[in-house]
Each structure stands twice: as structure tokens, then as C-alpha cells.
Design a protein around this motif. Structure first.
Motif, PDB file in Angstrom:
ATOM      1  N   ALA A  28      -0.505  10.970   3.750  1.00  0.00           N
ATOM      2  CA  ALA A  28      -1.780  11.586   3.720  1.00  0.00           C
ATOM      3  C   ALA A  28      -2.457  10.215   2.793  1.00  0.00           C
ATOM      4  CB  ALA A  28      -1.064  12.888   2.978  1.00  0.00           C
ATOM      5  N   LEU A  29      -1.889  10.373   2.007  1.00  0.00           N
ATOM      6  CA  LEU A  29      -2.405   9.083   0.553  1.00  0.00           C
ATOM      7  C   LEU A  29      -3.073   7.540   1.407  1.00  0.00           C
ATOM      8  CD1 LEU A  29      -0.679  10.394  -2.971  1.00  0.00           C
ATOM      9  CD2 LEU A  29      -3.259  11.170  -1.691  1.00  0.00           C
ATOM     10  N   ALA A  30      -1.780   7.138   2.048  1.00  0.00           N
ATOM     11  CA  ALA A  30      -2.303   5.692   2.587  1.00  0.00           C
ATOM     12  C   ALA A  30      -3.756   6.056   3.430  1.00  0.00           C
ATOM     13  CB  ALA A  30      -0.809   5.464   3.024  1.00  0.00           C
ATOM     14  N   THR A  31      -4.253   6.968   3.908  1.00  0.00           N
ATOM     15  CA  THR A  31      -5.662   7.875   5.358  1.00  0.00           C
ATOM     16  C   THR A  31      -6.444   6.168   4.405  1.00  0.00           C
ATOM     17  OG1 THR A  31      -5.182   9.609   5.225  1.00  0.00           O
ATOM     18  CG2 THR A  31      -3.284   8.129   6.276  1.00  0.00           C
ATOM     19  N   VAL A  32      -6.099   6.800   2.752  1.00  0.00           N
ATOM     20  CA  VAL A  32      -8.167   6.204   2.501  1.00  0.00           C
ATOM     21  C   VAL A  32      -7.946   4.960   2.616  1.00  0.00           C
ATOM     22  CG1 VAL A  32      -8.753   5.871   0.300  1.00  0.00           C
ATOM     23  CG2 VAL A  32      -6.774   7.334   0.220  1.00  0.00           C
ATOM     24  N   PRO A  33      -9.188   5.156   3.591  1.00  0.00           N
ATOM     25  CA  PRO A  33      -9.628   3.784   4.302  1.00  0.00           C
ATOM     26  C   PRO A  33      -9.273   2.047   2.843  1.00  0.00           C
ATOM     27  CG  PRO A  33     -11.114   5.014   4.790  1.00  0.00           C
ATOM     28  CD  PRO A  33     -10.221   5.818   3.473  1.00  0.00           C
ATOM     29  N   ALA A  34      -9.252   0.782   3.564  1.00  0.00           N
ATOM     30  CA  ALA A  34      -9.764   0.387   2.419  1.00  0.00           C
ATOM     31  C   ALA A  34     -10.760   0.327   1.923  1.00  0.00           C
ATOM     32  CB  ALA A  34      -8.857  -1.516   3.465  1.00  0.00           C
ATOM     33  N   GLY A  35     -11.694  -0.014   1.923  1.00  0.00           N
ATOM     34  CA  GLY A  35     -12.939  -0.288   1.626  1.00  0.00           C
ATOM     35  C   GLY A  35     -13.109   0.950  -0.051  1.00  0.00           C
ATOM     36  N   ARG A 378      10.126   7.524   0.619  1.00  0.00           N
ATOM     37  CA  ARG A 378       9.939   7.182   2.010  1.00  0.00           C
ATOM     38  C   ARG A 378       8.629   6.252   1.718  1.00  0.00           C
ATOM     39  NH1 ARG A 378       7.233  11.873   5.752  1.00  0.00           N
ATOM     40  NH2 ARG A 378       5.102  10.029   6.323  1.00  0.00           N
ATOM     41  N   VAL A 379       8.200   5.526   2.040  1.00  0.00           N
ATOM     42  CA  VAL A 379       7.512   4.522   2.629  1.00  0.00           C
ATOM     43  C   VAL A 379       6.453   4.653   3.114  1.00  0.00           C
ATOM     44  CG1 VAL A 379       8.823   3.206   0.936  1.00  0.00           C
ATOM     45  CG2 VAL A 379       8.374   2.683   3.444  1.00  0.00           C
ATOM     46  N   GLY A 380       5.215   4.334   2.687  1.00  0.00           N
ATOM     47  CA  GLY A 380       4.128   4.012   4.738  1.00  0.00           C
ATOM     48  C   GLY A 380       4.346   2.612   5.322  1.00  0.00           C
ATOM     49  N   LEU A 381       4.137   2.818   6.604  1.00  0.00           N
ATOM     50  CA  LEU A 381       4.196   1.910   7.379  1.00  0.00           C
ATOM     51  C   LEU A 381       2.571   1.415   8.057  1.00  0.00           C
ATOM     52  CD1 LEU A 381       6.643   2.420   9.615  1.00  0.00           C
ATOM     53  CD2 LEU A 381       7.121   1.387   7.784  1.00  0.00           C
ATOM     54  N   GLY A 382       2.395   0.078   8.522  1.00  0.00           N
ATOM     55  CA  GLY A 382       0.865   0.070   9.127  1.00  0.00           C
ATOM     56  C   GLY A 382       0.231  -0.318   7.669  1.00  0.00           C
ATOM     57  N   ASP A 383      -0.827   0.017   8.067  1.00  0.00           N
ATOM     58  CA  ASP A 383      -2.440   1.014   7.048  1.00  0.00           C
ATOM     59  C   ASP A 383      -1.901   1.992   6.016  1.00  0.00           C
ATOM     60  OD1 ASP A 383      -2.441   3.190   8.690  1.00  0.00           O
ATOM     61  OD2 ASP A 383      -4.422   2.821   9.521  1.00  0.00           O
ATOM     62  N   GLN A 384      -0.744   2.246   6.226  1.00  0.00           N
ATOM     63  CA  GLN A 384      -0.217   3.362   5.159  1.00  0.00           C
ATOM     64  C   GLN A 384       0.395   2.772   4.433  1.00  0.00           C
ATOM     65  OE1 GLN A 384       1.819   6.493   7.605  1.00  0.00           O
ATOM     66  NE2 GLN A 384       0.083   7.091   8.453  1.00  0.00           N
ATOM     67  N   ALA A 385       0.668   1.464   4.068  1.00  0.00           N
ATOM     68  CA  ALA A 385       1.949   0.233   3.134  1.00  0.00           C
ATOM     69  C   ALA A 385       1.264   0.690   2.032  1.00  0.00           C
ATOM     70  CB  ALA A 385       2.038  -0.923   3.697  1.00  0.00           C
ATOM     71  N   GLY A 386       2.042   0.594   1.545  1.00  0.00           N
ATOM     72  CA  GLY A 386       2.253   0.979  -0.403  1.00  0.00           C
ATOM     73  C   GLY A 386       2.622   1.923  -0.830  1.00  0.00           C
ATOM     74  N   THR A 387       2.991   2.936   0.028  1.00  0.00           N
ATOM     75  CA  THR A 387       3.284   4.157  -0.515  1.00  0.00           C
ATOM     76  C   THR A 387       4.711   4.645  -0.784  1.00  0.00           C
ATOM     77  OG1 THR A 387       0.935   5.228   0.318  1.00  0.00           O
ATOM     78  CG2 THR A 387       2.896   7.005  -0.655  1.00  0.00           C
ATOM     79  N   TYR A 388       4.961   4.780  -1.852  1.00  0.00           N
ATOM     80  CA  TYR A 388       6.856   5.048  -2.497  1.00  0.00           C
ATOM     81  C   TYR A 388       6.936   6.265  -2.836  1.00  0.00           C
ATOM     82  CZ  TYR A 388      11.687   4.608  -4.543  1.00  0.00           C
ATOM     83  OH  TYR A 388      12.656   4.645  -5.061  1.00  0.00           O
ATOM     84  N   GLY A 389       7.850   6.676  -2.701  1.00  0.00           N
ATOM     85  CA  GLY A 389       8.166   8.638  -3.537  1.00  0.00           C
ATOM     86  C   GLY A 389       8.796   9.233  -2.793  1.00  0.00           C
ATOM     87  N   TRP A 390       9.091  10.382  -3.240  1.00  0.00           N
ATOM     88  CA  TRP A 390       9.998  11.494  -2.840  1.00  0.00           C
ATOM     89  C   TRP A 390       9.747  12.138  -4.071  1.00  0.00           C
ATOM     90  CZ3 TRP A 390      11.606  11.546   2.085  1.00  0.00           C
ATOM     91  CH2 TRP A 390      12.820  12.721   2.449  1.00  0.00           C
ATOM     92  N   GLY A 391      10.707  14.020  -3.149  1.00  0.00           N
ATOM     93  CA  GLY A 391       9.821  15.207  -3.378  1.00  0.00           C
ATOM     94  C   GLY A 391      11.611  15.968  -3.869  1.00  0.00           C
TER      95      GLY A 391
END
Length: 445
Positions: A28-35, A378-391
Motif C-alpha cells: 500500500a505504501l509503495a504505491t505512491v507514484p514516483a512523482g 516483507r519487502v516490496g517488489l517492482g514499483d513497490q521496491a524500497g519498503t521493508y517491515g513486519w507486524g
């Protein structure tokens, strides 16, 4: 991912301790458009996190939980703390940045990064066979049918590696996940890497845990794997087993290794496997949600976390504060540095927050659905790359977005975590606030 949360008015063991329900937070967080990422390193105003604040205020004043605390930060800046509620229902002391929470599976990224430290130092190899450190794992067997007979087995096709342990692809089981004979065997042998309460809660009679990480590892090695190593993502005891790997390789008890090499240099002075007597006044109460009722299951003054644990649970054993866990996230965003002090090597962080899954593994339908997995998170893939974390199992959740320089964490205490949609609602609220901030910046140009 649906399952029965309660059985005959008793807590389901799987629901109560499962703790890995990430529910797409990273995605969810990684879906913020690059712009929209241009604003990432600018400080947010005290009112910028309006949706997060609304969520915290709603839960903290509803009686569903005693409290809720969010820590939101950019880069190396101090966090903004949004909090509501008290340490326990009916108490006056407010919860805040220095309150103590059972973080359960948010322990896993810490253990994962401790492992990456040893890999970075050349004391471990990412693809090193586990049996080179723990010889008892040299000739593992695998159930022909997952969760079937523990006698009907075949040889493992390949050795378990450190990569497999970091990413839940080792084939190992979990007493809170497996069913049938393998679950029974875990409990009978005391292979129980977690705790909830001193109270005799129906449905949580899971046997007596072994008394050391060495005994835990030795016991695990006697049982068959549930899956062939490197083939399947399945939530497991692998991060607990890494605690034993760490102490063998480092020559230090696992808890001492964390305290000396991560907690102290990172300035995390409120993170422990056992809450000191002097700090019990900061510990929040944990509640069970049953049939709409909120019942105290681990009050602070009688908490199981005030006792010495059977052994340090690297997968689910830590108590920490929002301030401390934010410092851990801040250290990750600094690629291993915080306040000018290096805690982890840059490469250790870069690799640990990247996708380490074996090529053949598909996470569809798992806690890591449609994502990759790094060192315990968990880590994001593709345009979601850069996110890392867990609950965590008691409603906590934390993540970083390395591209945006964002760190976000949420703390509350209730079980099972799926009783309320906190794990999913928090990243949605963060995402909505990010969108509002980006829109405001754009309109101001």
C-alpha cells in the motif's frame, strides 16, 4: 487468510500468536507514484498525519483498546508522536513514546538484521548451509504430505541455508501454524518460542518450553521439515533458530549479542526480552478480544514479560517502546548509521532490506502475498521496491520506505491481531496522508 479466531469461547492458538498478518502494508505504501516522492525528506507539520491521527484517536477513545501510539518520521529527523489512551483501561497514566509494548513478530527484523551483521563481517554466508554451524541439521527429512505423518518422510533435496532461515523458506514448521502430528510433536518436545500470559487461558495449553536455545535447536533438528528447503514460503520458527546460529557463530548468548551490538549502539535502551522491575510502570496491559468483550490477559504488574523467558525468542520475544523501535527504523534508513554512529554495515542493510527469496518461491496467498522477503521482513517488489517491515501478534506494525526516507510504526496491545483491522488500516491511513501532503505541495507550487 480467514480462519476461526475463537473456539468454544477460547482463544485459538493459531489466531492468538500468528502475528505475521502484514495485510499488504508495504504494498500500500509503495504505491505512491514516483512523482509524489519529492516531499519525502521535508518535515511534516504536526497536523500532516490527519488520517493516522483520526485512527489513533478513534481506537484510543473507543474502549476497543487501552491505547494507541503512532511514530511517524522522515530520514534522520525526530519522530512525530500521535497517541491516545492510557497504559491500561481504567488507569490514568497516559501511553506515549516511552511506553512498553510486546512487539512479538516485530522481533524478527531485529534478529534478521543481527544475522546480516554477521554475514557482513564474513562470519556467516548468506547461502551457507545451516549444518556447517549446527551439524544436527545435516541429514534432514521432509514430510511427504505437509502436516501429515511425521514417519512418512523423504530425504531433503538440498540443505537448509541461512537465506532460507531469513526468508521463511527453510521448510521448518511453526507450532502456531502447523496442524496434526507435527504440531503435536513441537508441543510435546517443548519447541515453543513464544509466550502470552501467566494466566491459564483456555486454548493456550501448549506444553512447557525447553530451557535454552541449544535445546530448542537440537529438538527442531529431530523433527521432519514440512516442506523441501527453498521451495515454499511458510511462516516458521526459522528466526528463533537463527538466535542459536548467532550465539554459536558470535560466541555470545543471543540476548547479549543483541544488547551489545544493536541495542546499545543504536541508543535503544528500552528493548528487552525481560522487563526490568524498575520499568514495569511503563509496561502497557495486553488484552484479549472475545465476543466483543475486551479482557485483560497480561496485566503489567503480573506480566509474563516480567519473568525470565525460557530462552530468548528471536522470532517473537521482545518488549520495546515506540521511541526505541523508531530508532531501529531510523538506523535502517541511515543504512546502518544513527546519530553519526555506525551500528550495521551499509551493505548489510541494503541486502537485508532487499528481496532474498529463492527464485522458485511464490508468496501468493501467504502473509507475504505478492511481495518479496528480506531479513525477517516483507519487502516490496517492482514499483513497490524500497519498503521493508513486519507486524506483531498484539496489533503492532512497523515499516520503512527506503526510497521515500519514511519510517512509520504503530503500537497497541490486543489479541488476536485480526480482531480489529489495525494492520491493514494503518498503512491505508499513512498512504492517504502521503497523498494529501503531495497534493498540498503540488498546489503550493
Amino acid at each position: 487468510m480467514a480462519y476461526r479466531e475463537f473456539e468454544d469461547a477460547a482463544f485459538s492458538r493459531r489466531a492468538l500468536l500468528r502475528g505475521g498478518a502484514w495485510l499488504g502494508a508495504g504494498a500500500a505504501l509503495a504505491t505512491v507514484p514516483a512523482g509524489r516522492m519529492a516531499f519525502a525528506h521535508g518535515a511534516s507539520s504536526p497536523t500532516a498525519w490527519k488520517n493516522v491521527a483520526a485512527m489513533v484517536n478513534e481506537y484510543g477513545s473507543s474502549g476497543k483498546v487501552a491505547n494507541m501510539v503512532a511514530a511517524m518520521g522522515w530520514g534522520q529527523q525526530d519522530p512525530e508522536i500521535i497517541s491516545k489512551g492510557t497504559l491500561a483501561i481504567g488507569q490514568a497514566a497516559p501511553a506515549g513514546i516511552d511506553s512498553l509494548y510486546r512487539i512479538y513478530s516485530m522481533t524478527k527484523p531485529i534478529t534478521g538484521m543481527a544475522t546480516m551483521m554477521l554475514i557482513d563481517e564474513g562470519k556467516l554466508g548468506l547461502d551457507q548451509p545451516l549444518a556447517e554451524i549446527l551439524p544436527a541439521f545435516a541429514n534432514m527429512k521432509v514430510q511427504k504430505i505437509a502436516d501429515g505423518s511425521i514417519e512418512d518422510v523423504v530425504p531433503a533435496d538440498r540443505p537448509i541455508t541461512i537465506r532460507h532461515l531469513l526468508t521463511h523458506t527453510s521448510g521448518l514448521g511453526y507450532g502456531i501454524i502447523q496442524k496434526g502430528p507435527i504440531k503435536d510433536a513441537y508441543e510435546k518436545l517443548g519447541l515453543i518460542p513464544g509466550q502470552v500470559s501467566r494466566l491459564p487461558i483456555p486454548g493456550l495449553g501448549r506444553g512447557v518450553p525447553v530451557s535454552s536455545l541449544a535445546a530448542f535447536a537440537d529438538g527442531i533438528a529431530t523433527l521432519p521439515l514440512v516442506y523441501q528447503p527453498g521451495t515454499t514460503w511458510s511462516y516458521s520458527v526459522s528466526l528463533d533458530l537463527l538466535g542459536r546460529v548467532i550465539e554459536v557463530v558470535s560466541g555470545m548468548p543471543f540476548d547479549e549479542f543483541l544488547a551489545t551490538n544493536i541495542f546499545k549502539p543504536a541508543g535503544m535502551d528500552s528493548t528487552w526480552f525481560q522487563v526490568p522491575d524498575s520499568e514495569i510502570g511503563r509496561l502497557t496491559a495486553n488484552y484479549g478480544v472475545m465476543g466483543g468483550a475486551v479482557i485483560p490477559i497480561d496485566p503489567a504488574n503480573a506480566s509474563v514479560y516480567t519473568l525470565k523467558p525460557a530462552f530468548p525468542f528471536g522470532g517473537a520475544g521482545l518488549v520495546s517502546s515506540p521511541r526505541d523501535y523508531d530508532r531501529f527504523l531510523r538506523m535502517l534508513l541511515g543504512y546502518g548509521k544513527i546519530d553519526g554512529k555506525r551500528v550495521l554495515g551499509e551493505l548489510a542493510v541494503r541486502v537485508g532490506t532487499s528481496n532474498l527469496l529463492p527464485d522458485a518461491v511464490d508468496t501468493s496467498g501467504t502473509f507475504a502475498d505478492k511481495a518479496g522477503f528480506g531479513a525477517g521482513g516483507r519487502v516490496g517488489l517492482g514499483d513497490q521496491a524500497g519498503t521493508y517491515g513486519w507486524g506483531g501478534a498484539a496489533g503492532t506494525v512497523a515499516l520503512v520506505n527506503m526510497k521515500m526516507g519514511l519510517r512509520a510504526s504503530l503500537f497497541t496491545q490486543y489479541m488476536p491481531s485480526e480482531a480489529y483491522p489495525v494492520h491493514g488500516a494503518f498503512p491505508v491511513a499513512v498512504l492517504a496522508d502521503l497523498g494529501s501532503m503531495a497534493a498540498a505541495r503540488q498546489s503550493a507550487k
